[in-house]
Write an enzyme that holds these catalytic residues in place. Structure first.
Site, PDB file in Angstrom:
ATOM      1  N   HIS A 178      17.513  17.836  -4.813  1.00  4.56           N
ATOM      2  CA  HIS A 178      17.454  17.194  -6.143  1.00  4.56           C
ATOM      3  C   HIS A 178      16.783  15.819  -6.070  1.00  4.56           C
ATOM      4  O   HIS A 178      17.047  14.952  -6.902  1.00  4.56           O
ATOM      5  CB  HIS A 178      18.853  17.038  -6.744  1.00  4.56           C
ATOM      6  CG  HIS A 178      19.692  18.279  -6.669  1.00  4.56           C
ATOM      7  ND1 HIS A 178      19.733  19.212  -7.672  1.00  4.56           N
ATOM      8  CD2 HIS A 178      20.479  18.772  -5.680  1.00  4.56           C
ATOM      9  CE1 HIS A 178      20.538  20.211  -7.323  1.00  4.56           C
ATOM     10  NE2 HIS A 178      20.999  19.983  -6.106  1.00  4.56           N
ATOM     11  N   SER A 299      -9.186   1.026  -6.878  1.00  2.00           N
ATOM     12  CA  SER A 299      -9.285   0.965  -8.326  1.00  2.00           C
ATOM     13  C   SER A 299     -10.395  -0.007  -8.680  1.00  2.00           C
ATOM     14  O   SER A 299     -10.598  -1.007  -7.994  1.00  2.00           O
ATOM     15  CB  SER A 299      -7.956   0.477  -8.900  1.00  2.00           C
ATOM     16  OG  SER A 299      -8.167  -0.112 -10.178  1.00  2.00           O
ATOM     17  N   LYS A 305      -4.978  -1.790  -5.152  1.00  2.00           N
ATOM     18  CA  LYS A 305      -4.641  -0.373  -5.167  1.00  2.00           C
ATOM     19  C   LYS A 305      -5.283   0.429  -4.057  1.00  2.00           C
ATOM     20  O   LYS A 305      -6.411   0.218  -3.661  1.00  2.00           O
ATOM     21  CB  LYS A 305      -5.078   0.253  -6.508  1.00  2.00           C
ATOM     22  CG  LYS A 305      -4.311  -0.293  -7.683  1.00  2.00           C
ATOM     23  CD  LYS A 305      -3.052   0.471  -7.962  1.00  2.00           C
ATOM     24  CE  LYS A 305      -3.426   1.788  -8.615  1.00  2.00           C
ATOM     25  NZ  LYS A 305      -2.280   2.465  -9.144  1.00  2.00           N
ATOM     26  N   GLU A 312      -3.642  13.994  -4.777  1.00  2.00           N
ATOM     27  CA  GLU A 312      -3.448  14.261  -6.207  1.00  2.00           C
ATOM     28  C   GLU A 312      -4.339  15.399  -6.686  1.00  2.00           C
ATOM     29  O   GLU A 312      -3.914  16.260  -7.454  1.00  2.00           O
ATOM     30  CB  GLU A 312      -3.745  12.999  -7.015  1.00  2.00           C
ATOM     31  CG  GLU A 312      -2.730  11.895  -6.805  1.00  2.00           C
ATOM     32  CD  GLU A 312      -3.189  10.605  -7.473  1.00  2.00           C
ATOM     33  OE1 GLU A 312      -2.850  10.395  -8.634  1.00  2.00           O
ATOM     34  OE2 GLU A 312      -3.908   9.816  -6.828  1.00  2.00           O
TER      35      GLU A 312
END
Ligand code: ARG
Length: 480
Positions: A178, A299, A305, A312
């Protein structure tokens, strides 16, 4: 392995290919007017099925050899065809072959050029054959080889996971259920879970390739042919286990492509789960791993970043692959036997599935073994989540308390520790004894993370000794 039937040909749209090299279409005899130009372009498949060109040539070579074997072609004719096909292969590989949309598909483009090159012998090649059994053969030849590349990609990734698991067999991290800290585990054990997923994916593709490995050639349009073709001979030449037993089935079904896309979807689903963990773990909040810079991007606005783009993308690509599975299922659904033009729509989803799976496996095989593990951070995270509470319950059970009662007692101890803002292992013996008189000084052995993972020394368990055992077994598995 150097692929035999792969062509590097990339997709072009039909309007990037000249409309016409020779407008007299192969079935001209029956028609009163030429095909409408738009219809020619609408129905043509050459823009994408050119990718099957080398498989098509391989199939034609075998068919011609068999025709000579049964006496339909003489030696000169076979030599001419072989020469012509070789020439065409060279032209395609050199990028100088002239494709024509008017010639509709890869088969007729190659056949027309063959006849241009070698004359009448070229016209005999199609004896006892139809484009229906030809395309069914081409896709199988192509897919068979591409599946092998997918399987090699899986093996490469698995080999990398074994190395990583070995390096980190003793590294302790919190295991989750979980997404809540559950019990301490070995990071190597977690990597071996990924290994197992891939092992089944590898097996599924092997099953698919085996079931697919029957030769359609000889089914002709749908009913077989009156020529006395030696189908076993052709099957043997092309490395198929046997000829398809039913000509109608041979030209009509694309279940093998669907099966491949189903297996590919399952594998992409697995990669997507792995990707999600990579994204989570590499975030500042977890900080469990660092992905190699060469697999991340920055970025344009936020200088700090480092984005896990590759992970992804792989996480997202299950979308297109499972979409392709759906489109092939819908394409096939409700089609009456035997061949229908609908089937021409099978190629683009299939090709994109292959490209996506092979690319994703390649990215992960390279990126994942190179990730840097933040052992300290994982250890701290495992310490913070009361991950050894089950060990304490097991300890009490071993001292004669029924597990359900032990569970209750430990629940109270955890509530106390949360209140006091410390880990169970940081509680004093007196504090712990307040929850059960059975607790003695040896309790601290099971409350340590090391004690916890080492105690799970059972087949498939997370003890580093077991993990090493599974790594060795894994090394044997991937040898095949
Ligand atoms: N381009 C067709 C396909 O992909 C090849 C077979 C065409 N056969 C036919 N009878 N039109 O399925």
């Amino acid at each position: 392995m150097c692929p035999r039937v792969i062509s590097d040909i990339k997709r072009l749209s039909n309007d990037q290919i000249p409309m016409s090299k020779d407008d007299s279409r192969m079935w001209g005899g029956r028609f009163n007017e030429p095909t409408d130009e738009f219809v020619q372009s609408f129905t043509a498949s050459v823009s994408f099925d050119r990718r099957l060109a080398l498989a098509d040539i391989e199939g034609s070579n075998a068919h011609a050899t068999m025709l000579k074997h049964i006496g339909v072609l003489n030696s000169d004719e076979l030599t001419a065809i072989e020469y012509g096909l070789q020439q065409i292969r060279d032209e395609i590989n050199d990028g100088v072959f002239t494709w024509s949309v008017a010639l509709e598909d890869v088969h007729m483009n190659i056949e027309a050029r063959l006849t241009e090159l070698v004359g009448d012998a070229g016209k005999k090649l199609h004896t006892g054959r139809s484009r229906n059994d030809q395309i069914a053969t081409d896709i199988r030849l192509y897919l068979r080889e591409q599946i092998e590349l997918c399987r090699q990609g899986m093996r490469a990734f698995q080999a990398g996971l074994l190395d990583l698991a070995e390096r980190e067999a003793d590294t302790i991290m919190p295991g989750f259920t979980h997404l809540q800290v559950a019990q301490p585990i070995s990071f190597g054990h977690h990597m071996m879970a990924w290994f197992e997923m891939l092992e089944r994916d590898h097996g599924r593709l092997g099953d698919c390739a085996r079931r697919m490995n029957q030769l359609p050639l000889g089914a002709a349009a749908l009913a077989g042919t009156s020529y006395d073709l030696d189908r076993e001979f052709s099957a043997n030449l092309l490395g198929f286990d046997m000829p398809c037993r039913n000509s109608i089935d041979a030209v009509s079904d694309r279940d093998f492509a669907i099966e491949f896309c189903a297996a590919a979807s399952i594998c992409m689903m697995h990669l997507s789960r792995m990707a999600e963990e990579l994204v989570l773990w590499s975030s500042a909040q977890f900080d469990f791993i660092r992905l190699p810079d060469r697999y991340c991007t920055g970025s344009s606005i936020m200088p700090q970043k480092k984005n896990p783009d590759v992970a992804e993308l792989v996480r997202g690509k299950i979308g297109r692959v499972s979409g392709h599975l759906m489109s092939l299922l819908m394409l096939m659904k409700g089609q009456p036997l035997s061949y229908n033009k609908d089937n021409q729509e099978d190629k683009e989803p299939l090709f994109d599935t292959l490209d996506t799976l092979i690319g994703s496996l390649r990215a992960f095989a390279d990126m994942v073994p190179a990730l840097e593990v933040n052992r300290e951070k994982m250890y701290q995270a495992a310490q913070q989540g009361y991950a050894t509470a089950t060990d304490l319950a097991d300890y009490l059970a071993s001292k004669g308390i029924a597990f359900r009662d032990a569970h209750e007692v430990v629940g109270q101890a955890v509530a106390f520790a949360i209140e006091a803002d410390k880990d169970l292992s940081a509680c004093t013996l007196e504090e712990l004894q307040g929850f059960s008189a059975r607790i003695e000084a040896d309790v601290f052995e099971v409350l340590t993370l090391e004690g916890s993972i080492n105690s799970r020394n059972i087949t498939g368990g997370t003890a580093p000794e077991q993990v090493r055992f599974q790594i060795n077994a894994g090394r044997q598995m991937i040898k095949d």
